[in-house]
Design a protein around this motif. Structure first.
Motif, PDB file in Angstrom:
ATOM      1  N   GLY A  88       0.638  -1.323  -0.042  1.00  0.00           N
ATOM      2  CA  GLY A  88      -0.052   0.076  -0.036  1.00  0.00           C
ATOM      3  C   GLY A  88       0.679   1.215  -0.028  1.00  0.00           C
ATOM      4  O   GLY A  88       2.247   1.179  -0.400  1.00  0.00           O
ATOM      5  N   HIS A 102       6.874  -1.069  -6.758  1.00  0.00           N
ATOM      6  CA  HIS A 102       5.334  -0.053  -6.817  1.00  0.00           C
ATOM      7  C   HIS A 102       5.204   1.092  -6.707  1.00  0.00           C
ATOM      8  O   HIS A 102       6.208   1.763  -6.502  1.00  0.00           O
ATOM      9  CB  HIS A 102       4.557  -0.720  -5.792  1.00  0.00           C
ATOM     10  CG  HIS A 102       4.720  -0.804  -4.863  1.00  0.00           C
ATOM     11  ND1 HIS A 102       5.339  -1.152  -3.365  1.00  0.00           N
ATOM     12  CD2 HIS A 102       4.047   0.378  -3.627  1.00  0.00           C
ATOM     13  CE1 HIS A 102       5.236  -0.495  -2.376  1.00  0.00           C
ATOM     14  NE2 HIS A 102       4.704   0.486  -2.070  1.00  0.00           N
ATOM     15  N   HIS A 131       4.145   5.024  -5.426  1.00  0.00           N
ATOM     16  CA  HIS A 131       3.345   5.516  -4.346  1.00  0.00           C
ATOM     17  C   HIS A 131       3.129   7.128  -4.914  1.00  0.00           C
ATOM     18  O   HIS A 131       3.725   8.052  -5.057  1.00  0.00           O
ATOM     19  CB  HIS A 131       4.427   5.832  -2.824  1.00  0.00           C
ATOM     20  CG  HIS A 131       4.519   4.829  -2.042  1.00  0.00           C
ATOM     21  ND1 HIS A 131       5.526   4.602  -0.852  1.00  0.00           N
ATOM     22  CD2 HIS A 131       4.180   3.355  -1.850  1.00  0.00           C
ATOM     23  CE1 HIS A 131       4.723   3.436  -0.333  1.00  0.00           C
ATOM     24  NE2 HIS A 131       3.969   2.907  -1.047  1.00  0.00           N
ATOM     25  N   ASP A 148       2.792  -2.064   3.713  1.00  0.00           N
ATOM     26  CA  ASP A 148       4.112  -2.261   2.317  1.00  0.00           C
ATOM     27  C   ASP A 148       5.148  -3.805   3.556  1.00  0.00           C
ATOM     28  O   ASP A 148       5.349  -4.757   3.076  1.00  0.00           O
ATOM     29  CB  ASP A 148       5.011  -1.875   1.955  1.00  0.00           C
ATOM     30  CG  ASP A 148       4.223  -0.766   1.031  1.00  0.00           C
ATOM     31  OD1 ASP A 148       2.973  -1.513   0.346  1.00  0.00           O
ATOM     32  OD2 ASP A 148       4.751  -0.271   1.055  1.00  0.00           O
TER      33      ASP A 148
HETATM   34 ZN    ZN Z   1       3.560   0.848  -0.652  1.00  0.00          ZN
END
Ligand code: ZN
Lengths: 68, 145
Positions: free
Chosen positions: A67, B82, B84, B95
């Motif tokens: 996330g 990934h 942000h 994470d």
């Molecule tokens: Zn992240």
């Protein structure tokens, strides 16, 4: 038995379930691992029952997510 | 531990992050792991199943396919990346919580400042202990200081 595990041929004594195989491979959290047996992705519920046989091809990988 | 990343691959990641903005993008990183230097040889954009600005999850089916491709190329799976979209380039609580693979390198590309993207790479131990790795973006095999 000899199986192909993540691309490498490895040998194990006797038969194993997928759950036992993951344990031997030091997977602490099998719930976070996906397993492919001979090209088919397995249901996690079946790890304890699914037998790995001589000549099988097994792939496993960790769930990847996050996330911000 | 230095992570060498070709400018071309950095730009590939960045283009994907911008393309998928405001959602998080994700992908797999392949290359060669040496004693002191880890060399990224290719990055593979992946589908973010969550299609979200705050989360990402990879599709295991796609992961299996790409892992096999990486093996065919003779590389190792080094880790993943990934973006942000709105937060800094450091592992979030989530994470860390989801960092199940201690051997993996986790690249995070921040677009917090759209004009100044920031890419960092981390190792995450025990789903809590974060180590930042040094990333060198190189062009034509030369290190850019
Ligand atoms: Zn992240």
């Amino acid at each position: 038995m000899k199986i192909t595990l993540n691309g490498n041929v490895v040998e194990f004594e006797g038969g194993l379930t997928v759950a036992e195989l993951l344990k031997k491979e030091d997977v602490d959290m099998p719930d976070m691992v996906s397993v492919e047996l001979n090209g088919e992705i397995l249901d996690r519920d079946s790890f304890g029952d699914q037998l790995v046989k001589d000549g099988d091809t097994v792939e496993f990988l960790y769930f990847m997510g996050g996330g911000c | 531990m230095i992570v060498k990343l070709d400018q071309r691959l950095y730009e590939k990641m960045l283009a994907q992050a911008k393309e998928e903005f405001p959602n998080e993008c994700c992908g797999l990183v392949a290359g060669e792991s040496g004693e002191d230097i880890i060399e990224v040889k290719e990055v593979f954009p992946m589908t973010n199943l969550d299609a979200s600005a705050e989360h990402f999850s990879m599709d295991p089916k796609e992961q299996f396919a790409v892992v096999k491709e990486i093996r065919c190329l003779g590389y190792d799976l080094l880790g993943n990346y990934h973006s942000h979209p709105f937060t800094p380039s450091r592992p979030s609580y989530e994470d860390k919580r989801l960092a199940y693979d201690e051997g993996a390198i986790y690249f995070i590309l921040s677009l917090k400042k759209r004009d100044e993207p920031v890419l960092n790479a981390f190792k995450i131990k025990g789903r809590s202990e974060v180590t930042k790795l040094e990333v060198k973006i190189v062009e034509g095999g030369e290190f850019n200081e």
